[in-house]
Design an enzyme around this catalytic site. Structure first.
Site, PDB file in Angstrom:
ATOM      1  N   GLU A   1      -6.217   0.051   7.447  1.00  0.00           N
ATOM      2  CA  GLU A   1      -6.189  -0.981   6.415  1.00  0.00           C
ATOM      3  C   GLU A   1      -6.416  -2.362   7.027  1.00  0.00           C
ATOM      4  O   GLU A   1      -5.839  -2.701   8.075  1.00  0.00           O
ATOM      5  CB  GLU A   1      -4.830  -0.956   5.701  1.00  0.00           C
ATOM      6  CG  GLU A   1      -4.782  -1.750   4.417  1.00  0.00           C
ATOM      7  CD  GLU A   1      -5.459  -1.022   3.259  1.00  0.00           C
ATOM      8  OE1 GLU A   1      -5.755  -1.676   2.247  1.00  0.00           O
ATOM      9  OE2 GLU A   1      -5.677   0.199   3.365  1.00  0.00           O
ATOM     10  N   ASP A   2      -7.267  -3.151   6.386  1.00  0.00           N
ATOM     11  CA  ASP A   2      -7.434  -4.577   6.697  1.00  0.00           C
ATOM     12  C   ASP A   2      -7.752  -4.821   8.172  1.00  0.00           C
ATOM     13  O   ASP A   2      -7.105  -5.625   8.855  1.00  0.00           O
ATOM     14  CB  ASP A   2      -6.191  -5.363   6.272  1.00  0.00           C
ATOM     15  CG  ASP A   2      -6.058  -5.432   4.755  1.00  0.00           C
ATOM     16  OD1 ASP A   2      -7.023  -5.069   4.067  1.00  0.00           O
ATOM     17  OD2 ASP A   2      -4.991  -5.833   4.272  1.00  0.00           O
TER      18      ASP A   2
ATOM     19  N   ASN B   1     -13.882 -11.202  -4.493  1.00  0.00           N
ATOM     20  CA  ASN B   1     -12.587 -11.533  -5.092  1.00  0.00           C
ATOM     21  C   ASN B   1     -12.012 -12.785  -4.437  1.00  0.00           C
ATOM     22  O   ASN B   1     -12.125 -12.952  -3.225  1.00  0.00           O
ATOM     23  CB  ASN B   1     -11.597 -10.366  -4.915  1.00  0.00           C
ATOM     24  CG  ASN B   1     -11.230  -9.718  -6.231  1.00  0.00           C
ATOM     25  OD1 ASN B   1     -11.363 -10.327  -7.283  1.00  0.00           O
ATOM     26  ND2 ASN B   1     -10.743  -8.495  -6.159  1.00  0.00           N
TER      27      ASN B   1
ATOM     28  N   ASP C   1     -10.611   0.296   3.011  1.00  0.00           N
ATOM     29  CA  ASP C   1     -11.417  -0.869   2.644  1.00  0.00           C
ATOM     30  C   ASP C   1     -12.898  -0.503   2.567  1.00  0.00           C
ATOM     31  O   ASP C   1     -13.643  -1.079   1.780  1.00  0.00           O
ATOM     32  CB  ASP C   1     -11.222  -1.994   3.673  1.00  0.00           C
ATOM     33  CG  ASP C   1      -9.767  -2.418   3.773  1.00  0.00           C
ATOM     34  OD1 ASP C   1      -9.188  -2.760   2.744  1.00  0.00           O
ATOM     35  OD2 ASP C   1      -9.209  -2.370   4.879  1.00  0.00           O
TER      36      ASP C   1
ATOM     37  N   LYS D   1       0.840  -1.195   0.000  1.00  0.00           N
ATOM     38  CA  LYS D   1       0.000   0.000   0.000  1.00  0.00           C
ATOM     39  C   LYS D   1       0.879   1.250   0.000  1.00  0.00           C
ATOM     40  O   LYS D   1       0.592   2.243  -0.684  1.00  0.00           O
ATOM     41  CB  LYS D   1      -0.885  -0.015   1.252  1.00  0.00           C
ATOM     42  CG  LYS D   1      -1.952   1.053   1.273  1.00  0.00           C
ATOM     43  CD  LYS D   1      -3.112   0.672   0.368  1.00  0.00           C
ATOM     44  CE  LYS D   1      -4.278   1.601   0.549  1.00  0.00           C
ATOM     45  NZ  LYS D   1      -5.555   0.919   0.519  1.00  0.00           N
TER      46      LYS D   1
END
Length: 760
Positions: free
Chosen positions: A136-137, A287, A162, A94
């Site tokens: 993030e995540d 995904n 996200d 990232k």
């Protein structure tokens, strides 16, 4: 194949040095003085400035361009809760995307803490270090509470990509898709499969764009989110609970205009798609395997518009379209938050860019793709214009909504700074473009059917750089404009000279035959040449005053195009021949090299003439020419023929042009290193580092230029043809569309100067 790819990915990450990041100093560290300025005692001055005014942290530290990418590793890609240490490769990835696409520096921080309050305490304590935080995540529903608390506690942007990155891209794509099918946000019915962080953020964003909450139905692993449901519920998804008797996706999909999937593979069946409204929008974003494969959806609904999270299908929803540029705009105004107004502005800017023509860079990266339409709802990640469109839109929204601490006063200057990041030639070419746009001239392009030329001409027209004339077959040019998705209008934005039907054909061939009759060119051959060789036509137009400048050479051999320019346009009265000059933009500065294309082994007199003409050209960039004639000999050490030629050229120049700062003959390192030159030859007339490097031969110039271009990652402008009787430039087949734009601006300035000289 997967195993091979995994091996390749591991080798990529293990390549020395391991990982994907490093810290690089931005200030010189060459001597003791530099060290004392960077650290003790000089650093104390910067500290005191911040004590006096905390806003100074943005001017004396890297904080204003530094973002924290922070994770606890609880929801990493499709890998799940793998923990903070295992998440580090993702966070480094990232970070490099921030740097690549927006020039933003990043520290990735992996925090070994799952408890919400403790995690927030850790992150909030880092505020003095960063200009923004990218979460993030982090798994739902904790991510909602973490972001909410940090936004309340911190006075810098906090953004959970996200959630909101996906939401912004989805909103941009839906915005454009609804435009294509003639529907409005407030009228469409939306069915969402998935109620995680990204799904709910997408719905919130669509509501902000105009969708009605009562027209949104959410399904998750437990079925429809309905009013009164208890199982698998939380306050965040409860906002979308509907009063309905339906309990399954198959029941609520009837008549839906939009399906938004952020859930699991295969949940949307073809028979469900059949029952959707006309022109349904299907965003199957699970995904790596989507809720329905695009080919299966189209088999039952050819009118469907589809998007996925995959790169092997059109309309990939990819967050990299958003977060680098959103943060760029936020950082550049010192925003204290990223609010809804900024996110909406970001989405609309992305949507607007998708409606413009595809650039050469995008076409090279992804192959030729059509313009705006059902399979091109959003731009591609490598579209260099994203930063130029999105960052200013976000910055303006931040200012309008009152969260900008450092408002931008001059957005034109701001866009120019962003342009310099995107196009390395931006800084040095600016004075040329500024002058060109003050008085645009007619520039004829010999290869008017070429895709690169057409893309360049679109920019030239948009920016008002020149008045283009294209040489090409009318139908071919029109078909290629349409295929490339350009907005050029035949006979309005540019003039066309069609070799197959132009009424000036007789004038052209008879003029050519008159010029070349004593060089063996018969009338019959003249007719054939003028019908088939577009550089001849372009040169004749300049010769006859129907165009002010010529651009040729994007196809074919340089020397053949140059011959036509020599035959028809000829040299300036004071010049014996033409030569070429190439500009190289390197990390260490801007350098010009001559002659890379024409003069095989120039005499001393020809070298002196080359220097005079090249120095004049360099001055047009607002750069003072500092000229070095290079050799294997260093100030008389050798007496070979080439050394004598360079030495004699210097003598002639110092006699003819004492105003020029010129020195030689010398080694290349002596020319570029003033300390070394002062040690070897303290009486040198050259001050500082040379920027115009004159080579003793064509071989030397061409080899040096291409070596520097590759090893130094140099950006080239040119070749610039000097010494022509009227403005003309012969390019090479490797030139890009941007390179053609640069040379167009230079040709316009050449034409302005020619006009001024002709007027006396």
């Amino acid at each position: 194949m997967a195993e091979n790819f995994d091996d390749e990915a591991l080798n990529y990450h293990r390549m020395a040095p391991p990982g994907k990041l490093s810290v690089t100093a931005t200030k010189p560290m060459a001597n003791q003085r530099d060290l004392s300025l960077a650290y003790s005692p000089g650093v104390a001055a910067a500290c005191r400035a911040i004590v006096d005014d905390p806003k100074e942290a943005a001017s004396v530290t890297a904080r204003g361009n530094l973002v924290a990418v922070i994770s606890n590793g609880t929801a990493v890609l499709g890998l799940g809760a793998i923990g903070p240490l295992a998440s580090k490769p993702v966070m480094e990835g990232k970070a490099v995307l921030f740097k690549k696409f927006a020039g933003i520096d990043v520290f990735d921080i992996e925090v070994d803490e799952r408890e919400v309050e403790k995690f927030c305490d850790i992150v909030a304590a880092l505020e003095p270090t960063f200009g923004g935080v990218n979460l993030e995540d982090i798994k739902a529903p904790e991510c909602f509470e973490i972001e909410r608390r940090l936004k309340e506690r911190m006075n810098i942007p906090v953004f959970h990509d996200d959630q909101h990155g996906t939401a912004i891209i989805v909103s941009a794509a839906v915005f454009n898709a609804l435009e294509l099918v003639g529907k409005k946000f407030e009228d469409v019915r939306i069915v969402c499969s998935g109620a995680g962080a990204a799904a709910l953020a997408c719905l919130d964003m669509l509501v902000n764009m105009g969708a009605r909450r009562e027209n949104v139905t959410v399904c998750d692993i437990a079925g429809v989110v309905y009013d009164g449901r208890v199982d698998e519920m939380d306050p965040y998804k409860a906002r979308y609970a509907q009063k309905t008797e339906c309990r399954a996706l198959s029941e609520v999909i009837e008549g839906a205009d939009v399906f938004l999937g952020l859930s699991a593979p295969g949940v949307l069946k073809p028979e469900m798609v059949e029952r959707m409204a006309p022109d349904p929008l299907i965003f199957a974003l699970a995904n790596p395997n989507p809720e329905i494969w695009p080919e299966d959806a189209r088999a039952v609904r050819p009118d469907a518009i589809l998007a996925t999270g995959r790169s092997d299908y059109p309309n990939q929803v990819n967050n990299v379209l958003c977060f680098p540029f959103l943060f760029r705009g936020a950082l550049d105004v010192g925003a204290t938050a990223i609010n809804e107004e900024m996110k909406v502005a970001c989405a609309k800017a992305i949507a607007a860019l998708a409606r413009r023509e595809v650039t050469e860079v995008v076409a090279k990266a992804y192959g030729e793709i059509g313009g705006f339409g059902r399979e091109h709802l959003i731009p591609k990640p490598f579209d260099l214009r994203l930063i130029l469109e999105v960052a200013p839109a976000v910055a303006k929204a931040a200012m309008a909504s009152g969260v900008a601490m450092r408002p931008i006063e001059d957005f034109e200057a701001y866009r120019q700074r962003l342009s310099q990041f995107v196009y390395r030639s931006g800084t040095v070419m600016k004075p040329v473009f500024d002058r060109a746009m003050q008085n645009p001239k007619r520039v004829v392009y010999a290869e008017g059917e070429e895709a690169r030329v057409l893309r360049a001409v679109q920019v030239v027209v948009d920016d008002g750089v020149a008045k283009p004339i294209l040489i090409g077959r009318r139908q071919v040019v029109q078909n290629r404009i349409e295929r490339l998705g350009l907005r050029l209008r035949m006979d309005e934005d540019f003039e066309l000279c069609d070799p197959e039907s132009d009424p000036r054909y007789k004038t052209y061939w008879t003029t050519y035959q008159q010029l070349m009759g004593r060089k063996g060119v018969s009338p019959e051959f003249a007719r054939e040449v003028v019908r088939t060789r577009t550089t001849v036509i372009g040169a004749l137009m300049v010769h006859l005053g129907e165009a002010d400048a010529l651009i040729a050479g994007t196809v074919g051999q340089f020397i053949k195009h140059l011959k036509h320019v020599r035959d028809i346009i000829g040299c300036r009265p004071e010049a014996k021949d033409m030569s070429t000059l190439n500009m190289l933009i390197l990390d260490k500065g801007v350098y010009f090299i001559a002659d890379t294309q024409v003069s095989y082994e120039p005499s001393a007199d020809e070298l002196a003439e080359m220097v005079e003409l090249s120095a004049e050209e360099v001055s047009r960039f607002g750069i003072q020419p500092k000229i070095a004639l290079l050799s294997h000999s260093n100030f008389g050490v050798s007496d070979t023929p080439s050394a004598r030629r360079m030495r004699e050229a210097v003598r002639l120049l110092q006699e003819r042009r004492p105003d020029l700062e010129v020195e030689g003959e010398m080694h290349a390192d002596t020319a570029l290193d003033p300390d070394l030159r002062d040690f070897i030859f303290p009486d040198s007339k050259l001050q500082g580092s040379a920027n115009l490097l004159i080579m003793p031969s064509l071989d030397a110039a061409n080899i040096a230029y291409n070596t520097l271009k590759v090893l130094g990652d140099g950006l080239s402008v040119g070749p610039i043809l000097v010494g022509a009787g009227r403005p003309a430039h012969v390019l090479t087949p490797s030139v890009t569309a941007r390179g053609i734009v640069n040379m167009t601006a230079l040709a316009v300035v050449d034409a302005q100067i020619y006009e001024e000289r002709a007027a006396g």
